[in-house]
Design a protein around this motif. Structure first.
Motif, PDB file in Angstrom:
ATOM      1  N   TRP A  11       0.728  -1.227  -0.026  1.00  0.00           N
ATOM      2  CA  TRP A  11       0.034  -0.012   0.119  1.00  0.00           C
ATOM      3  C   TRP A  11       0.938   1.083  -0.058  1.00  0.00           C
ATOM      4  N   ASN A  12       0.684   2.094  -0.817  1.00  0.00           N
ATOM      5  CA  ASN A  12       1.073   3.743  -0.773  1.00  0.00           C
ATOM      6  C   ASN A  12       0.011   4.701  -1.380  1.00  0.00           C
ATOM      7  N   HIS A  13       0.242   5.876  -1.428  1.00  0.00           N
ATOM      8  CA  HIS A  13      -0.621   6.705  -1.957  1.00  0.00           C
ATOM      9  C   HIS A  13      -0.802   6.348  -3.208  1.00  0.00           C
ATOM     10  N   ASN A  14      -0.202   6.069  -4.022  1.00  0.00           N
ATOM     11  CA  ASN A  14      -0.351   5.890  -5.574  1.00  0.00           C
ATOM     12  C   ASN A  14      -1.288   4.575  -5.633  1.00  0.00           C
ATOM     13  N   ILE A  15      -0.849   3.373  -5.188  1.00  0.00           N
ATOM     14  CA  ILE A  15      -1.816   2.271  -5.078  1.00  0.00           C
ATOM     15  C   ILE A  15      -2.893   2.476  -4.712  1.00  0.00           C
ATOM     16  N   HIS A  16      -3.308   3.243  -3.529  1.00  0.00           N
ATOM     17  CA  HIS A  16      -4.521   3.811  -3.018  1.00  0.00           C
ATOM     18  C   HIS A  16      -5.594   4.210  -4.072  1.00  0.00           C
ATOM     19  N   TYR A  17      -4.922   4.907  -5.028  1.00  0.00           N
ATOM     20  CA  TYR A  17      -5.720   5.597  -6.009  1.00  0.00           C
ATOM     21  C   TYR A  17      -5.808   4.805  -7.371  1.00  0.00           C
ATOM     22  N   HIS A  18      -5.341   3.596  -7.405  1.00  0.00           N
ATOM     23  CA  HIS A  18      -5.495   2.959  -8.846  1.00  0.00           C
ATOM     24  C   HIS A  18      -6.930   2.583  -9.063  1.00  0.00           C
ATOM     25  N   ARG A  19      -7.969   2.461  -7.941  1.00  0.00           N
ATOM     26  CA  ARG A  19      -9.308   2.240  -8.266  1.00  0.00           C
ATOM     27  C   ARG A  19      -9.893   3.363  -8.901  1.00  0.00           C
ATOM     28  N   LEU A  20      -9.491   4.587  -8.729  1.00  0.00           N
ATOM     29  CA  LEU A  20     -10.195   5.685  -9.469  1.00  0.00           C
ATOM     30  C   LEU A  20     -10.009   5.723 -10.867  1.00  0.00           C
ATOM     31  N   ILE A  21      -8.550   5.089 -11.210  1.00  0.00           N
ATOM     32  CA  ILE A  21      -8.179   5.143 -12.728  1.00  0.00           C
ATOM     33  C   ILE A  21      -8.663   3.927 -13.506  1.00  0.00           C
ATOM     34  N   LEU A  42       2.906  -1.469 -11.142  1.00  0.00           N
ATOM     35  CA  LEU A  42       1.782  -1.828 -10.322  1.00  0.00           C
ATOM     36  C   LEU A  42       0.335  -1.475 -11.120  1.00  0.00           C
ATOM     37  N   LEU A  43       0.505  -0.273 -11.638  1.00  0.00           N
ATOM     38  CA  LEU A  43      -0.727   0.318 -12.328  1.00  0.00           C
ATOM     39  C   LEU A  43      -0.872  -0.725 -13.534  1.00  0.00           C
ATOM     40  N   ALA A  44       0.136  -0.833 -14.544  1.00  0.00           N
ATOM     41  CA  ALA A  44       0.186  -1.635 -15.721  1.00  0.00           C
ATOM     42  C   ALA A  44      -0.261  -3.149 -15.400  1.00  0.00           C
ATOM     43  N   ALA A  45       0.097  -3.600 -14.348  1.00  0.00           N
ATOM     44  CA  ALA A  45      -0.242  -5.211 -13.826  1.00  0.00           C
ATOM     45  C   ALA A  45      -1.809  -4.909 -13.507  1.00  0.00           C
ATOM     46  N   ASP A  46      -2.273  -4.013 -12.772  1.00  0.00           N
ATOM     47  CA  ASP A  46      -3.743  -4.013 -12.520  1.00  0.00           C
ATOM     48  C   ASP A  46      -4.500  -3.731 -13.911  1.00  0.00           C
ATOM     49  N   LEU A  47      -4.054  -2.793 -14.810  1.00  0.00           N
ATOM     50  CA  LEU A  47      -4.795  -2.809 -15.905  1.00  0.00           C
ATOM     51  C   LEU A  47      -4.808  -4.016 -16.759  1.00  0.00           C
ATOM     52  N   ALA A  48      -3.826  -4.631 -16.775  1.00  0.00           N
ATOM     53  CA  ALA A  48      -3.751  -6.077 -17.479  1.00  0.00           C
ATOM     54  C   ALA A  48      -4.778  -7.114 -17.164  1.00  0.00           C
ATOM     55  N   GLU A  49      -5.322  -7.042 -15.885  1.00  0.00           N
ATOM     56  CA  GLU A  49      -6.374  -7.883 -15.252  1.00  0.00           C
ATOM     57  C   GLU A  49      -7.705  -7.271 -16.052  1.00  0.00           C
ATOM     58  N   ILE A  50      -7.890  -6.279 -16.568  1.00  0.00           N
ATOM     59  CA  ILE A  50      -9.158  -5.886 -17.215  1.00  0.00           C
ATOM     60  C   ILE A  50      -9.143  -5.437 -18.652  1.00  0.00           C
ATOM     61  N   VAL A  51      -7.903  -5.211 -19.361  1.00  0.00           N
ATOM     62  CA  VAL A  51      -7.535  -4.768 -20.734  1.00  0.00           C
ATOM     63  C   VAL A  51      -6.731  -5.830 -21.446  1.00  0.00           C
ATOM     64  N   PRO A  52      -7.259  -6.192 -22.548  1.00  0.00           N
ATOM     65  CA  PRO A  52      -6.389  -7.273 -23.256  1.00  0.00           C
ATOM     66  C   PRO A  52      -4.848  -6.981 -23.216  1.00  0.00           C
ATOM     67  N   GLU A  53      -4.527  -5.867 -23.943  1.00  0.00           N
ATOM     68  CA  GLU A  53      -3.289  -5.550 -24.239  1.00  0.00           C
ATOM     69  C   GLU A  53      -2.989  -4.235 -23.703  1.00  0.00           C
TER      70      GLU A  53
END
Length: 209
Positions: free
Chosen positions: A18-28, A48-59
């Motif tokens: 957890w940190n401030h940036n991870i905290h706001y992944h959900r908003l993105i 970490l954000l790219a990895a989270d995006l890869a859970e919901i976006v194919p490429e």
């Protein structure tokens, strides 16, 4: 059905960092269109954000100028294309991405207007730009919000622990929140700009079709 991004669980055992940036992944992630096929994480850092995006976006593509931090990002996901380069000059085709996202990166680019124009250029018609960034306070209401954010920071960092990223840091941010808001209005008409606690803001812009 979309998967739950790895870093956003309310249970610390499921989401150990957890940190401030991870905290706001959900908003993105909440801005991502349901039919999005491609996404770009600008200034991916530890990935970490790219990895989270890869859970919901194919490429998904993550780009950062700092080679050592991109090496650490590669451990986060094998589903992301990792690029070491400057997003401002990398030969992406205009309109390549349904989502152009960025977290804590815009203040690393001196010309905020140029950075926003580049994000808009790379976004496909009907796509979204989602940016969480940092700025400098210049008005009393901003300072009051960040005082409240300090309380939130202390509570969450004690409850969750504060994970320190290894990406380069620029501090203080070169632009005030007022300057960033004005730049967004110039470059991305119709975008929303909103201050967040814990020293952040969010920009959301949907590119006309």
């Amino acid at each position: 059905m979309r998967k739950r991004p790895r870093f956003l669980s309310a249970d610390p055992a499921e989401s150990p960092r957890w940190n401030h940036n991870i905290h706001y992944h959900r908003l993105i992630l909440d801005t991502v269109p349901a039919d999005a096929q491609t996404a770009l994480d600008v200034g991916t850092g530890n990935g970490l954000l790219a990895a989270d995006l890869a859970e919901i976006v194919p490429e998904v593509t993550g780009i950062d100028v700092h080679a050592p931090v991109v090496e650490t990002a590669k451990a986060e996901s094998s589903d992301v294309q990792w690029i070491v380069d400057d997003v401002m000059t990398h030969p992406f085709e205009p309109g390549s991405f349904d989502v152009v996202a960025s977290i804590a990166t815009l203040h690393h680019i001196p010309d905020v207007d140029a950075a926003l124009r580049r994000c808009a250029e790379l976004t496909a018609p009907g796509g979204v730009v989602a940016i969480v960034g940092l700025g400098r306070t210049s008005r009393p209401r901003e300072m009051a919000l960040h005082v409240a954010g300090l309380v939130q920071h202390q509570y969450l960092s004690r409850r969750r622990g504060l994970w320190e990223h290894t990406a380069p840091i620029v501090w203080p941010p070169p632009h005030t929140y007022t300057e960033i808001d004005a730049a967004v209005a110039r470059v991305m008409p119709g975008a929303t700009f909103r201050l967040l606690p814990m020293w952040r803001y969010i920009v959301e812009w949907h590119k006309p079709r």
